[in-house]
Design a protein around this motif. Sequence first.
Motif, mmCIF file in Angstrom:
data_model
loop_
_atom_site.group_PDB
_atom_site.id
_atom_site.type_symbol
_atom_site.label_atom_id
_atom_site.label_comp_id
_atom_site.label_asym_id
_atom_site.label_seq_id
_atom_site.Cartn_x
_atom_site.Cartn_y
_atom_site.Cartn_z
ATOM 1 N N GLY A 1 -8.778 13.735 3.041
ATOM 2 C CA GLY A 1 -9.513 14.787 2.588
ATOM 3 C C GLY A 1 -9.819 14.756 1.095
ATOM 4 N N ALA A 2 -8.668 14.504 0.299
ATOM 5 C CA ALA A 2 -8.746 14.611 -1.132
ATOM 6 C C ALA A 2 -9.600 13.463 -1.486
ATOM 7 N N LEU A 3 -9.447 12.139 -0.902
ATOM 8 C CA LEU A 3 -10.116 10.839 -1.239
ATOM 9 C C LEU A 3 -11.705 11.017 -1.100
ATOM 10 N N ALA A 4 -11.960 11.934 -0.137
ATOM 11 C CA ALA A 4 -13.371 12.359 0.274
ATOM 12 C C ALA A 4 -13.861 13.332 -0.987
ATOM 13 N N ALA A 5 -13.147 14.147 -1.455
ATOM 14 C CA ALA A 5 -13.495 15.054 -2.514
ATOM 15 C C ALA A 5 -13.497 14.317 -3.745
ATOM 16 N N CYS A 6 -12.867 13.252 -3.988
ATOM 17 C CA CYS A 6 -13.174 12.294 -5.138
ATOM 18 C C CYS A 6 -13.960 11.206 -4.897
ATOM 19 N N ALA B 1 -16.321 8.137 -5.074
ATOM 20 C CA ALA B 1 -17.139 7.461 -6.070
ATOM 21 C C ALA B 1 -16.489 7.682 -7.320
ATOM 22 N N GLY B 2 -15.169 8.155 -7.345
ATOM 23 C CA GLY B 2 -14.512 8.435 -8.684
ATOM 24 C C GLY B 2 -13.351 7.433 -8.818
ATOM 25 N N MET B 3 -12.585 7.552 -9.829
ATOM 26 C CA MET B 3 -11.550 6.714 -10.075
ATOM 27 C C MET B 3 -10.391 6.647 -9.096
ATOM 28 N N ALA B 4 -9.757 5.555 -8.468
ATOM 29 C CA ALA B 4 -8.824 5.489 -7.361
ATOM 30 C C ALA B 4 -7.563 5.526 -8.271
ATOM 31 N N VAL B 5 -6.685 6.753 -8.778
ATOM 32 C CA VAL B 5 -5.541 6.844 -9.488
ATOM 33 C C VAL B 5 -4.596 7.503 -8.593
ATOM 34 N N PRO B 6 -3.618 6.676 -7.855
ATOM 35 C CA PRO B 6 -2.530 7.343 -7.074
ATOM 36 C C PRO B 6 -1.588 8.325 -7.800
ATOM 37 N N GLU B 7 -1.284 8.155 -9.147
ATOM 38 C CA GLU B 7 -0.379 9.106 -9.657
ATOM 39 C C GLU B 7 -1.240 10.544 -9.625
ATOM 40 N N ARG B 8 -2.593 10.408 -10.030
ATOM 41 C CA ARG B 8 -3.133 11.630 -10.126
ATOM 42 C C ARG B 8 -3.119 12.593 -8.533
ATOM 43 N N LEU B 9 -3.483 11.546 -7.644
ATOM 44 C CA LEU B 9 -3.524 12.101 -6.112
ATOM 45 C C LEU B 9 -2.040 12.419 -5.773
ATOM 46 N N SER B 10 -1.024 12.032 -6.311
ATOM 47 C CA SER B 10 0.359 12.213 -6.116
ATOM 48 C C SER B 10 0.540 13.545 -6.591
ATOM 49 N N ARG B 11 0.248 13.791 -7.845
ATOM 50 C CA ARG B 11 0.445 15.332 -8.342
ATOM 51 C C ARG B 11 -0.153 16.272 -7.683
ATOM 52 N N ASP B 12 -1.494 16.072 -7.449
ATOM 53 C CA ASP B 12 -2.439 17.010 -6.734
ATOM 54 C C ASP B 12 -1.709 17.402 -5.403
ATOM 55 N N LEU B 13 -1.584 16.372 -4.728
ATOM 56 C CA LEU B 13 -0.996 16.527 -2.994
ATOM 57 C C LEU B 13 0.565 16.880 -3.098
ATOM 58 N N SER C 1 4.519 6.066 -4.455
ATOM 59 C CA SER C 1 4.516 5.324 -3.397
ATOM 60 C C SER C 1 4.238 5.374 -2.252
ATOM 61 N N THR C 2 4.037 6.795 -1.623
ATOM 62 C CA THR C 2 3.515 7.229 -0.454
ATOM 63 C C THR C 2 1.859 7.117 -0.337
ATOM 64 N N VAL C 3 1.504 7.417 -1.562
ATOM 65 C CA VAL C 3 0.237 7.662 -1.796
ATOM 66 C C VAL C 3 -0.573 5.949 -1.761
ATOM 67 N N ARG C 4 0.118 5.209 -2.307
ATOM 68 C CA ARG C 4 -0.394 3.652 -2.593
ATOM 69 C C ARG C 4 -0.162 3.000 -1.265
ATOM 70 N N ARG C 5 0.818 3.318 -0.526
ATOM 71 C CA ARG C 5 0.965 2.758 1.012
ATOM 72 C C ARG C 5 -0.062 3.292 1.865
ATOM 73 N N HIS C 6 -0.365 4.629 1.840
ATOM 74 C CA HIS C 6 -1.367 5.113 2.543
ATOM 75 C C HIS C 6 -2.750 4.664 2.294
#
Length: 417
Positions: free
Chosen positions: A225-230, A232-244, A249-254
């Motif tokens: 869901g978070a990937l859909a929300a962003c 066409a944007g930059m794929a920054v695992p660290e930002r997704l990690s903080r938001d979720l 490492s889990t975000v990168r693996r997924h």
Amino acid sequence: MMIAPDLYPRHAVDLVGQALADTRVVVINGARQVGKSTLAQLVANSSTNVRTYFLDDAAVRAAAEADPTGFVRHDGLLLIDEVQRVPELLLGIKLEVDRDPRPGRFLLTGSARLLGLRDLPDALPGRTETIELWPLSQGEIHGTPDSFVDTVFGQGPDTHVPESTLRRPDYVARALQGGYPEAVRRADARRRGRFFNSYLSDLITRDVRQVSEITHATDLRRLIGALAACMAGMAVPERLSRDLGLAASTVRRHLDALELIYVVRRIPAWSNNLTTRAVATPKLIMIDSGLAGHLTGMSLKRAAHPTAPVGPLLENFVIGELARQLTWAEEPIQLFHYRDRDGNEVDAVLERASGEIVGIEVKASETVRADDFRGLHQLARKAGDQFLAGYVMYAGAQPLPFGDRMRALPIETIWTI
């Protein structure tokens, strides 16, 4: 809106046939429900001495697991659907094609990139050709040429483009429909939504588990869901990690798993410095804009509101159409995005092997301004003589010139010229 009655990946039929004429093993890779089995059967039906196995069938799968070597022994063309269900078969296939190197021995389909499977015993290096199958393109749905990429590299900015009858609501409707054949057939938005819900559940409960260790399905659903929300944007695992609240490492693996099963695609950054390319942040798109729109709660009614985030949806939609065309383009073309330290951006950069590039910016509005070309002008300065043309694809009607090698074109030009 008229839909072609026979929905199948027409561009890929010839590609697979040509590959079988030259290669021992042809692999059709792609997302669930994009028509891999349909494509494989279309090709197989035109061949003689064909044997077909569907590994979704429990009895067939049990036979394959019991005797992988004997299972793949056949003198003609052997079609194995969903081969990733029994990875051990690839060892048997390797032995067969090494023993008998005739082309056209095996046609395999899979819902994950074979090289990324966790339990893959052998990747058949040098023995395979892979055809990537995306959800249906607009040209496949509506019976139009789908030749924008070939045309702009062949003819440049002087390409003749007619006026368009489509407007912003039409493009939003097409983006929300997406390209999965079953979703395209469902004209009612609520029924299409039920398809997307079922599709997402199957991805999480089955497909992802084939390529990655998943311990918390709810975390994966939140990430999608978070990937859909962003999109066409930059794929920054660290930002997704903080938001979720997930480990990076889990975000990168997924993320890796979701790319392997064709849910997302990371678009690398363009630079004329190869080292910079390698370390720059990629852009992320959802493979299917319909699924992305469903996940973000977008609808035609919501899209009509002035504050609705229609821009990312249409950008994702357009980049996805370009990516589809790259799979059947006449010459190898790579897809990038461009972003510099001053904030200048270009949504898509197409580069041919010779280094010549075409820049494409996407605008959701029905008007276009000179300032919309700012990123393209910066890209042109950066690329120099290698810059062929820059296009702003917008939701208006007219093709318009905006100076040297710069043009504004209706979005539907991508699948109509």
